[in-house]
Design a protein around this motif. Structure first.
Motif, short mmCIF file in Angstrom:
data_model
loop_
_atom_site.label_atom_id
_atom_site.label_comp_id
_atom_site.label_asym_id
_atom_site.label_seq_id
_atom_site.Cartn_x
_atom_site.Cartn_y
_atom_site.Cartn_z
N ALA A 112 0.56 -0.83 -0.20
CA ALA A 112 0.16 0.25 -0.34
C ALA A 112 1.23 1.47 -0.02
N ALA A 113 1.98 1.04 0.68
CA ALA A 113 3.17 2.26 0.68
C ALA A 113 3.18 2.65 -0.57
N MET A 114 4.17 1.92 -0.99
CA MET A 114 4.63 1.70 -2.44
C MET A 114 3.71 1.72 -3.76
N THR A 115 2.80 1.31 -3.60
CA THR A 115 1.88 1.66 -4.06
C THR A 115 1.29 3.38 -4.05
N GLY A 116 0.85 3.29 -3.14
CA GLY A 116 0.46 5.11 -2.26
C GLY A 116 -1.65 4.40 -2.70
N SER A 117 -1.70 3.09 -2.73
CA SER A 117 -2.97 2.89 -2.83
C SER A 117 -3.37 2.11 -2.05
N ALA A 118 -4.67 1.99 -1.26
CA ALA A 118 -4.87 0.96 -0.75
C ALA A 118 -5.14 -0.63 -1.11
N SER A 119 -6.33 -0.79 -2.06
CA SER A 119 -7.12 -0.83 -2.83
C SER A 119 -6.16 -1.90 -3.95
N GLY A 120 -4.95 -0.75 -4.63
CA GLY A 120 -4.60 -1.39 -5.35
C GLY A 120 -2.95 -2.18 -4.69
N GLY A 121 -1.83 -1.52 -3.16
CA GLY A 121 -1.70 -2.73 -2.61
C GLY A 121 -2.04 -3.93 -2.64
N MET A 122 -3.45 -3.71 -1.29
CA MET A 122 -4.20 -5.06 -1.85
C MET A 122 -4.97 -5.59 -2.46
N ALA A 123 -5.01 -5.40 -3.66
CA ALA A 123 -5.22 -6.36 -4.38
C ALA A 123 -4.02 -7.03 -5.25
N ILE A 124 -3.16 -6.47 -5.25
CA ILE A 124 -1.65 -6.86 -5.33
C ILE A 124 -1.66 -8.15 -4.80
N ALA A 125 -0.81 -8.09 -3.21
CA ALA A 125 -0.48 -9.34 -2.53
C ALA A 125 -2.11 -9.64 -2.08
N LEU A 126 -3.22 -9.49 -2.33
CA LEU A 126 -4.06 -11.50 -2.41
C LEU A 126 -4.13 -11.98 -3.54
N ASP A 127 -3.38 -11.11 -4.60
CA ASP A 127 -3.82 -11.56 -5.87
C ASP A 127 -2.98 -12.51 -6.27
N ALA A 128 -1.44 -12.33 -5.46
CA ALA A 128 -0.05 -12.99 -5.19
C ALA A 128 -0.13 -14.65 -4.06
#
Length: 481
Positions: free
Chosen positions: A383-399
């Motif tokens: 979330a910190a790297m992307t500056g987006s809670a939804s984007g960071g969460m989706a990336i992490a959970l997708d992987a």
């Protein structure tokens, strides 16, 4: 070179996104850089891996982005948000100016209105209250953000926000996952945030600091802010001023009713209606071999937002003078945000497919403290790297979503606890200076990072981190409740 490629790709994504470059361009470019330095086929990763990840996200979440944008736009154009804000202002008055703004922010965003729609009503309201109470205007963003995108986005059970929805298909949960822990987290966040705001107000009064000067709030946003905003929210700010906006607004009861409809419908669909119906056909190949457990949360939020939008149209048919324009604008507002976050997910899909990602995954999963701590670290980092809670969460959970579910099953951790820890964790470090929500509220308020960001750190970041710590302690000791 593989690990170096991933790090360089992340640096490119963060750097260019921070400078306002479109994520639609930056995400595939960064993904191709990572693939090239790993010696992987570029075109195959672009068309198969990147677009596969992005398209899955869009296919899964576009209904919620679409209906969320529509509901928020109708709430704004009907004057319902302004009516709620005026009611709370009149009830609480200038003596409780900051509490009035926090409650108004909480009510409209928990009811399903995008923060990017709410800002354009809440900022002028806060400006009037703060001027009358002679509270420094630099505290407006911290006050609005405390109510608008902390606990209503990630902690309160039943929130229809996209942040609260993303974990549902990965963990088979509903928007009401771990309701007790979510309510406790909201209380901790609100209590610390209000304590800080009252402390800051008292210090300002002792120093003789009043409201201060400055221009009136200006809702116009430049293109750079728009790019940041669409990566972190579910509404394209460019659509906010399109459509005919009602000057009067409905009575308070009618203004609040659509929000109540969303909350009640979400509850009934999530926990009562859908679970009693026969959806065994979903196991068939034609429907992707899924189950109602994976879809109930998404369907519940979609039906709730649709019911809320229909209620708005029926109650405000005379006030919505340009209904088609308002609905078109609300629908259009969802396209750029969902494609932007989808591109972030596509980037994550490419990174997860690289051989070097195995080392990253092993490092994350080997963090001491068990799956909950590992999940917390991965959510905060992305979330910190992307500056987006939804984007960071989706990336992490997708992987790593399946891996965390397996580990939770082995260690007796409830999926609902994973859900709540995921949402709160993703909402802690995402509010960095380049976060779209931060930039938007500052520009609409005509304030700068230097004037207001420190107080935003305290009410948004520190308060949420404290709530997360409490949830981790209680969840580890007592499980999900």
């Amino acid at each position: 070179m593989g690990l170096l490629g991933i790090l360089l790709a992340l640096a490119l994504l963060m750097g260019l996104s921070y400078r306002g470059w479109s994520v639609l361009l930056v995400a595939p470019a960064a993904a191709m850089l990572a693939a090239a330095l790993s010696g992987e086929p570029l075109l195959a990763h672009w068309t198969q891996t990147f677009m596969g990840g992005a398209s899955r996200f869009v296919a899964q979440w576009f209904p919620l982005f679409l209906l969320g944008g529509l509901f928020g736009k109708l709430m704004d154009d009907s004057g319902s948000i302004a009516s709620i804000a005026r009611f709370l202002t009149g009830r609480l008055g200038t003596r409780r100016a900051m509490l009035s703004v926090v409650i108004a922010s909480t009510v409209v965003t928990y009811g399903g209105v995008s923060v990017f729609v709410a800002f354009f009503v809440l900022v002028p309201m806060a400006q009037e209250l703060f001027r009358a109470a002679d509270i420094p205007r630099r505290l407006m963003p911290a006050t609005i953000c405390l109510g608008a995108f902390t606990y209503t986005m990630s902690a309160l059970p039943g929130s229809p926000s996209i942040n609260n929805a993303i974990p549902m298909p990965y963990f088979g949960t509903t928007p009401f996952a771990a309701p007790g822990l979510g309510i406790i987290a909201a209380i901790v966040t609100l209590a610390f945030g209000m304590w800080w705001l009252n402390r800051a107000e008292a210090a300002a009064r002792r120093a003789g600091e009043g409201f201060g000067g400055g221009s009136a709030a200006a809702p116009a946003l430049d293109e750079r802010i728009r790019e940041h905003a669409t990566a972190t929210g579910d509404f394209d700010p460019a659509e906010i001023r399109l459509g005919g906006q009602s000057e009067g607004g409905p009575p308070t009861v009618l203004a609040i009713l659509p929000l109540v409809v969303v909350i009640v419908m979400n509850f009934l669909m999530s926990l009562v209606v859908l679970l009693r119906l026969d959806f065994s056909y979903l196991a068939g190949e034609a429907w992707g071999g899924t189950s109602i457990g994976a879809l109930a949360g998404i369907w519940s939020v979609a039906l709730a937002l649709a019911a809320g939008s229909l209620t708005l149209v029926l109650l405000n048919s005379r006030r919505l003078e340009s209904l088609r324009v308002s609905m078109d604008s609300g629908a259009n507002s969802s396209v750029l945000p969902v494609m932007t976050v989808g591109s972030l997910v596509g980037f994550g899909a490419v990174v997860a497919a690289l051989p070097a990602f195995g080392a990253v995954r092993d490092a994350v999963l080997s963090i001491q403290g068990g799956p909950l701590i590992s999940l917390t670290v991965s959510m905060n980092t992305l979330a910190a790297m992307t500056g987006s809670a939804s984007g960071g969460m989706a990336i992490a959970l997708d992987a790593l979503g399946e891996t965390y579910m397996r580990l939770a099953g082995e260690q007796g951790i409830a999926p609902s606890l994973l859900h709540r820890v995921s949402t709160i964790s993703a909402g802690t470090l995402d509010a960095l200076p380049h976060n779209g929500t931060v930039l938007t509220v500052l520009q609409v308020s005509r304030l700068t990072h230097r004037e207001s960001y420190f107080d935003m750190i305290m009410t948004v970041k520190v308060s949420t981190i404290l709530a997360l710590v409490v949830v981790l302690i209680l969840g580890s000791a007592f499980g999900s409740f």
